[in-house]
Design an enzyme around this catalytic site. Structure first.
Site, PDB file in Angstrom:
ATOM      1  N   ASP A  92       3.184  -3.929   7.993  1.00 27.16           N
ATOM      2  CA  ASP A  92       1.911  -3.242   7.799  1.00 27.16           C
ATOM      3  C   ASP A  92       0.808  -4.259   8.062  1.00 27.16           C
ATOM      4  OD1 ASP A  92      -0.450  -2.161   6.855  1.00 27.16           O
ATOM      5  OD2 ASP A  92       0.316  -1.650   4.863  1.00 27.16           O
ATOM      6  N   HIS A 152       0.861  -1.180   0.000  1.00 29.13           N
ATOM      7  CA  HIS A 152       0.000   0.000   0.000  1.00 29.13           C
ATOM      8  C   HIS A 152       0.895   1.226   0.000  1.00 29.13           C
ATOM      9  CE1 HIS A 152      -2.844   2.986   1.633  1.00 29.13           C
ATOM     10  NE2 HIS A 152      -3.822   2.159   1.318  1.00 29.13           N
TER      11      HIS A 152
END
Length: 406
Positions: free
Chosen positions: A198, A121
């Site tokens: 993440d 991302h």
């Protein structure tokens, strides 16, 4: 696991959308909130709204107890060793930026390497791009297999003695790939590198144990796991956090201030400058209670079945391409031939089915897939097979409509 009983606890799911019962398939962007979380936020603002840590009055003491109680809930939720290792942030993005600035920019120098993947991302990509530019470090990418997974042999081949940071997503928000974080961390540590994970798409869906993973940093957001928006968590190993400098300065995070210098509070508060996200943290604690009551074994099993059922049903539609591995998290990213994803999402919305369309904040991955955008249906504990049937019916109508147009 009584799915209907769970659905009944989400007020937003009880409505119609465009004349149809709402089917919400965009939980990877943000999850819906159960009534327990909504009521907990209401309770805070109605009954004990106050700032924390600073006052000795009853309201302030109550708010502080609830706020720090939420931190302990997070500690247990991820199995951190200490509450000192749990920092409240605005979300995953803030957490990763804090790590990149406070740790990355201090520890890296010219010629050092930051290893990431093309599936990241933007929130776990751009901070490292900027860190590399600021320090002279080199940004390196792990290659992806054809199905969007990572080979541990490639991890071994990519890391070197110059690798200082390995920043990697636990679950891809596009492919649904579940990366082998524990194995990657073991390899990274052999090279003397730290791992930054993440966890935005993993913490809501699978049981997280940061001690078992042995990762050095882990970041996730509350709003994707039935909690409020604007609250997240930065986990870091205590020895690393102790030697990191804050990135926000002001009230709450200081110990002593004179005219020309200042000292900081101990962990975790030195990273929580200003009035903290009090209601958000308390709401996140309520969300953790809600998820724990259901149980992550039940959640994982339910979502695994949903993902398999969705793939099975969607593969019957001619001209539909599904991206990612067969063994995946609870989402399906796809494209319909000759129909733009935004058009697919628009037709589905007219049928009361909410999906995501676009590049999903993962433009390098779109380039790797050789597409400009995709559509994505993502599932959570409140979805059922009927929701997927509604999705497939909507996709068939989309195909018929655009087949007539073309």
């Amino acid at each position: 696991m009584d799915i209907q009983a769970i659905r009944d606890q989400f007020p937003i799911l009880q409505q119609e959308m465009n004349g149809h019962p709402l089917v919400y398939l965009d939980s990877s962007a943000t999850s819906q909130k159960p009534v327990q979380v909504i009521e907990k936020l209401d309770e805070y603002y109605r009954n004990y709204n106050s700032n924390v840590h600073r006052g000795v009055h009853t309201l302030g003491t109550h708010a502080t107890d609830e706020y720090e109680g939420a931190r302990e809930k997070v500690r247990r939720f991820i199995n951190a060793r200490s509450m000192e290792e749990v920092i409240f942030t605005r979300g995953t993005t803030t957490a990763i930026n804090t790590i990149a600035y406070s740790y990355g920019r201090e520890q890296l120098s010219e010629g050092d390497e930051i290893v990431i993947t093309p599936m990241e991302h933007h929130s776990n990509l751009i901070p490292w791009q900027q860190t590399a530019k600021a320090t002279g470090a080199t940004l390196k990418y792990l290659p992806l297999q054809e199905d969007g997974t990572i080979s541990l042999q490639d991890v071994e081949a990519t890391l070197t003695e110059r690798t200082k940071i390995v920043a990697i997503v636990h679950v891809s928000n596009v492919l649904g790939t579940v990366n082998p974080i524990k194995d990657i961390t073991e390899i990274a540590h052999r090279y003397g590198a730290v791992t930054v994970v993440d966890g935005a798409q993993s913490a809501p869906h699978i049981k997280i144990d940061v001690q078992d993973l042995d990762c050095d940093f882990y970041a996730f957001s509350g709003h994707k796991m039935c909690g409020p928006t604007g609250i997240g968590v930065m986990y870091g190993k205590r020895d690393l956090l102790k030697n990191m400098e804050p990135v926000e300065f002001g009230g709450e995070m200081i110990d002593f201030v004179n005219l020309y210098d200042a000292t900081w509070k101990d962990l975790p508060w030195k990273f929580e400058g200003g009035t903290p996200i009090i209601a958000g943290a308390i709401g996140l604690g309520a969300a953790i209670d809600f998820l724990n009551e259901i149980g992550f074994d039940e959640i994982e099993s339910h979502e695994h079945k949903l993902a398999a059922y969705a793939q099975q049903r969607m593969q019957t539609i001619d001209g539909l391409t599904i991206y990612g591995p067969d063994d995946r998290a609870a989402l399906v990213t796809f494209n319909m031939s000759d129909v733009h994803p935004h058009d697919v999402a628009t037709v589905l919305d007219a049928e009361g089915v909410a999906v995501r369309a676009g590049h999903h904040c993962a433009q390098p991955l779109m380039k790797w897939l050789e597409v400009s955008a995709t559509a994505r249906a993502s599932f959570y504990l409140y979805n059922n097979e009927n929701d997927i049937d509604r999705l497939v019916d909507g996709l068939q109508k989309t195909k018929e409509y655009f087949g007539d147009v073309f």
